[in-house]
Structures are given as structure tokens and as C-alpha cells.
Design a protein around this motif. Structure first.
Motif, PDB file in Angstrom:
ATOM      1  N   UNK A 302       0.850  -1.222   0.022  1.00 10.77           N
ATOM      2  CA  UNK A 302       0.135   0.271   0.125  1.00 10.77           C
ATOM      3  C   UNK A 302       0.807   1.268  -0.068  1.00 10.77           C
ATOM      4  N   UNK A 303       2.034   1.283   0.800  1.00 12.44           N
ATOM      5  CA  UNK A 303       2.652   2.406   0.851  1.00 12.44           C
ATOM      6  C   UNK A 303       3.839   2.654  -0.432  1.00 12.44           C
ATOM      7  N   UNK A 304       3.907   1.527  -1.112  1.00  9.94           N
ATOM      8  CA  UNK A 304       4.632   1.534  -2.460  1.00  9.94           C
ATOM      9  C   UNK A 304       3.590   2.072  -3.653  1.00  9.94           C
ATOM     10  N   UNK A 305       2.339   1.672  -3.380  1.00  9.00           N
ATOM     11  CA  UNK A 305       1.361   2.210  -4.424  1.00  9.00           C
ATOM     12  C   UNK A 305       0.969   3.686  -3.971  1.00  9.00           C
ATOM     13  N   UNK A 306       1.090   4.246  -2.894  1.00 12.64           N
ATOM     14  CA  UNK A 306       0.740   5.825  -2.705  1.00 12.64           C
ATOM     15  C   UNK A 306       1.812   6.435  -3.335  1.00 12.64           C
ATOM     16  N   UNK A 307       3.098   6.081  -2.968  1.00 10.34           N
ATOM     17  CA  UNK A 307       4.289   6.613  -3.440  1.00 10.34           C
ATOM     18  C   UNK A 307       4.383   6.677  -4.975  1.00 10.34           C
ATOM     19  N   UNK A 308       4.099   5.778  -5.638  1.00 15.21           N
ATOM     20  CA  UNK A 308       3.870   5.562  -7.066  1.00 15.21           C
ATOM     21  C   UNK A 308       2.969   6.579  -7.471  1.00 15.21           C
TER      22      UNK A 308
END
Length: 484
Positions: A302-308
């Protein structure tokens, strides 16, 4: 490699019913969902048909094979070849490019679907693979997190669903397709929502020795966003007020608030060292981002998706502004023309310029999820409704209160002129706020000498007054003693 795929039963059954009753011999569209290479699983949320092109022609049609009269039998029968698919690959890719801008963190265009017979599908595998590749290239702004893409075949003769994995890691051929398990289920109801409001302030100085490919604000800003993406990757996350371990599963239901703690900011001006600066580009504002996490995925996803999603949102806005400002570049560009300065050499600017970028707005989509769109200051939500109908094949919300507009102030780009940055004292005009602050802090050598001389004189005068006061006081003391 994705080996199993689960499709949202409600949405996919609705599409199948519409196709059956439409009587269409063929249709092509986009597959929207998530692919997780760590779990070797894919999740399909919806299938979106590609609309007709500008000429009103469908993106997919059947081509009948020519008759072969040379091999007539004794009874005079001719052999009729099977039909194949014609697909407007460029138009499908353009549809994917625009839809990908509307999808939020983690949800992406993960492939294509086709509605056709079994025989025409078999005769068109290479065309379909090439379409999948074009869609992947058009809809990916960042580095691929997976080399897999899905090709879903909805067959009406015989009636069945078949899902195949198309790998982009090798050359695209008909042998690139691999079957994978496909079933229908409930995937949207188990999604967790993560929301983040990210404040950014990119200050990008342009050194005199910078390569010629980084002379225009649009190129400088695109490079700066890519560099900022690397900084953002190392940011620590706070979820619901707690510093979290990214590898944990986050089982809490409902919506979650995310904040990012960036490492100590590296001063961007140090990149130029002692070199002279041609100009300065400043891009600042806020990005509101959502991400949706499957219950089996770790919090780190989820954190990677938000950063992307944050970086893709910045790039999407830049692409929108660049496309609009680049439409009329056939002739010589006038610096005074609004937003065309994005394509001017920064050194040629003669004054500070600013430009407001589109705001991100959010529209209810499936279940409790949202999609997004970008509105210019002069646009209304009516434009947003048109995009929903045309691109996402969904009913536009009739209640404007359902549309979220958390980005009240639009992100802004400032481009400082060459003369004001490189030679700040040469112009009598008012300087940008940044340069004003610098002027207040800078004293030239002559001013310093004057201040030093003034300070020395003040000290000498103070000592003289003090000495005179002591002498006068001494005489007054002696006089008072004799008087007594």
C-alpha cells in the motif's frame, strides 16, 4: 509470474450480459485491476470497452478470410477460411493512456479483454499480443512492477471465459501466452483504503553547464520529478499516527491516514557547486492520494502504491499541461503566450513566470473506491462527467457533493528568469520573493567597511564620554568635601 486470477463477479457478469444482448460480433477493451508478482496472483475489478475512434469506427472488427476457389472438390464446394480480428492498436493504447491517469494507487490497466469466437481468437493471437504490449507501454509511467499482463478472452462460441498471461520480458510472439487459472469471486469488498495528503516543494536550479536536453522548464521539471521519486522511496511512513513496520499485514478495517517522513532534505543548490546558475524552476503544492490494499497483501504494498501514485499524479499533470501548451508550436513561440513558456529555453526568459497546474478531483467508482480526474481552473465538473462516461464507461454522478475536491489550491510552477537569477542586481524591477530575501541577507564589501568604521567611531565616542564623566564626577566629589 501470475498463475491465478480472481475477477469481481458482479462487474464481470454485468459486462457479459451486456455483450450477449448487444449482438456484437467482437469487442476489445481494457482490464482494470492489480497484479501481485509476490503472490503470483491477479485481481480484476472491471472490464472497460474501448470507445469508437474519432471517425466513429469501432476499435475491433472481424475480417473474413478470402475464399479459396483453387481447391474445389468434386462436388463444387469451396473452402471458406475463418475470420480474424482487426484491432486499432494505437487507439486502444491511447484509451489505456488516458484511463491510467484516472486510476489510483495500486489499481492499473493490467491488460486487455476481447469478445469474439474461439476460431477468430486463434487466428489473431499475434495481433492480440501486440495490442497488449502497446497498452502496457502507453499506460506505464513508472518502472514496471511486473512483466505480466493479462489477456482475457470471453468466447461466445463456445460460451466460456479464458485468461492468459502475456509476458513482456521477451519478444512478443504467439507463444508468449500462458494459461492461468481464472475464477469469479468478491475482490472489491475486501479492499482496505489508504489516504495521504503529500506536500511537495521542488526547487530545481539550472546550472550553466547543464546539458542542452535540460534547458526547457518542461524537461527540467520532468527530470526533477523523477529525482524526487527516488527520495520519496526512502521515506518512512506513519499510518493512523503510528510509525509502522512495512512488512506487517494491516488487518484494521476502514480508511487509514498515511504520512511520509522524508530523510533530511539535501540542498538542491549544492548540485551546482560553484557553478553559475542560469535559472530556477520551483514546483510546489499538495497531492491527495489513495491506495487500495488486498487483505493478503502486506502494508508495504500500500505504501509503495501511494508513493507511485504521488509521482504519477505529478507526471500526469505535467503531461496534460505540456500537451496543451505544445499544440500550437508550429510557429515561433511568443514568451508572453500563456503556458507556452514550458517549451522555451529557460535562458531566453526575461521575467519571472508562473503557471497553475490542474487540481485532482475524485469520483466514486466501484464499492467504496474512487477514480480521479484533473480539472483546469477554467473547467467545471461537467468535463469530469464526460470523461467518466466516455473513458470509463460508467454513469457520471448526478450529485456533485459526491465528488471530492481535497486539493483546494492547485499546484503552481514558478520559472525565474535568467537575468533575475544569474544577475540579480542588474534590473530595477522588483525581484521574486526568493531573491528579495537573498538581497536582505547580502551586504557588499563597501557596506561592510562603512559599518565597521561607524562601529569604531561609536566605541571611541563612548569611551571619551565615559572618561569625561569620571573626571567631572571626581571634581564634584572634591568640591562637595571642601564645602562640608
Amino acid at each position: 509470474m501470475v498463475k491465478a486470477v480472481v475477477g469481481e463477479e458482479t462487474q464481470l457478469k454485468l459486462l457479459e450480459d451486456r455483450l450477449i444482448h448487444s449482438g456484437l460480433p467482437s469487442q476489445v477493451g481494457l482490464v482494470i485491476g492489480k497484479l501481485n508478482s509476490d503472490l503470483d496472483r491477479g485481481f480484476v475489478f472491471d472490464l472497460i470497452p474501448t470507445p469508437p475512434n474519432d471517425a466513429g469506427e469501432p476499435a475491433c472488427s472481424l475480417i473474413e478470410a478470402a475464399r479459396d476457389d483453387k481447391n474445389k472438390g468434386s462436388k463444387g464446394k469451396s473452402q471458406v477460411g475463418s475470420s480474424s480480428l482487426f484491432i486499432d492498436k494505437d487507439w486502444v493504447a491511447e484509451h489505456a493512456r488516458q484511463v491510467s491517469r484516472m486510476l489510483l494507487g495500486g489499481i492499473k490497466v493490467v491488460g486487455i479483454y476481447v469478445w469474439t469466437s474461439e476460431s477468430s481468437f486463434k487466428n489473431s493471437t499475434l495481433t492480440l499480443c501486440q495490442t497488449v504490449k502497446g497498452v502496457a507501454e502507453a499506460s506505464t509511467l513508472l518502472k514496471l512492477d511486473s512483466d505480466d499482463r493479462l489477456l482475457i478472452h470471453i468466447s461466445y462460441s463456445p460460451r466460456r471465459w479464458i485468461c492468459r498471461n502475456c509476458s513482456l520480458a521477451s519478444n512478443i510472439t504467439s507463444s508468449s501466452l500462458r494459461p492461468c487459472d481464472f475464477k469469479l469471486g468478491r475482490v472489491l469488498s475486501s479492499l482496505q483504503t489508504f489516504q495521504c495528503t503529500y506536500n511537495f516543494d521542488l526547487r530545481l536550479p539550472v546550472c550553466c553547464e547543464t546539458g542542452s536536453n535540460l534547458r526547457k522548464p518542461v524537461d527540467i521539471l520532468r527530470h526533477g520529478i523523477s529525482s524526487h521519486a527516488k527520495e520519496l522511496q526512502s521515506a518512512k511512513a506513519i499510518v493512523d499516527g503510528n510509525l509502522v513496520s512495512e512488512e506487517d499485514l494491516y488487518a484494521s478495517d476502514g480508511s487509514h491516514k498515511v504520512e511520509f517522513l522524508l530523510p533530511f532534505m539535501k540542498e538542491s543548490f549544492l548540485a551546482c557547486g560553484n557553478k553559475e546558475i542560469d535559472g530556477l524552476v520551483v514546483f510546489s503544492g499538495s497531492v491527495c492520494s489513495f491506495a487500495y490494499l488486498n487483505s493478503k497483501e502486506p502494508l508495504s504494498q500500500a505504501l509503495l502504491n501511494i508513493k507511485e501514485d504521488i509521482i504519477m499524479s505529478l507526471q500526469s499533470r505535467l503531461d496534460i499541461m505540456s500537451d496543451e501548451s505544445g499544440d500550437d508550436l508550429s510557429g515561433e513561440i511568443d514568451e508572453s503566450m500563456e503556458q507556452h513558456f514550458l517549451h522555451l529555453d529557460l535562458k531566453s526568459l526575461r521575467k519571472q513566470r508562473s503557471l497553475s497546474f490542474p487540481r485532482r478531483v475524485f469520483v466514486p467508482w466501484l464499492a467504496d473506491s474512487y477514480i480521479c480526474d484533473y480539472l483546469q481552473s477554467s473547467e467545471t465538473v461537467e468535463v469530469l462527467k464526460e470523461h467518466c462516461v466516455e473513458l470509463m464507461s460508467m454513469e457520471a454522478p448526478t450529485d456533485a457533493s459526491l465528488i471530492l475536491e481535497p486539493e483546494i489550491v492547485a499546484p503552481t510552477l514558478w520559472a525565474n528568469s535568467f537575468s533575475e537569477v544569474a544577475i540579480p542586481f542588474s534590473s530595477s524591477k522588483s525581484s521574486p520573493p526568493i531573491e528579495k530575501r537573498n538581497k536582505e541577507l547580502v551586504l557588499d564589501e563597501e557596506s561592510l567597511k562603512k559599518h565597521a568604521k561607524s562601529a569604531d567611531f561609536s566605541i571611541i565616542a563612548a569611551v571619551f564620554v565615559l572618561f569625561a564623566a569620571i573626571i567631572v564626577g571626581f571634581f564634584l566629589f572634591i568640591k562637595s568635601s571642601y564645602t562640608q
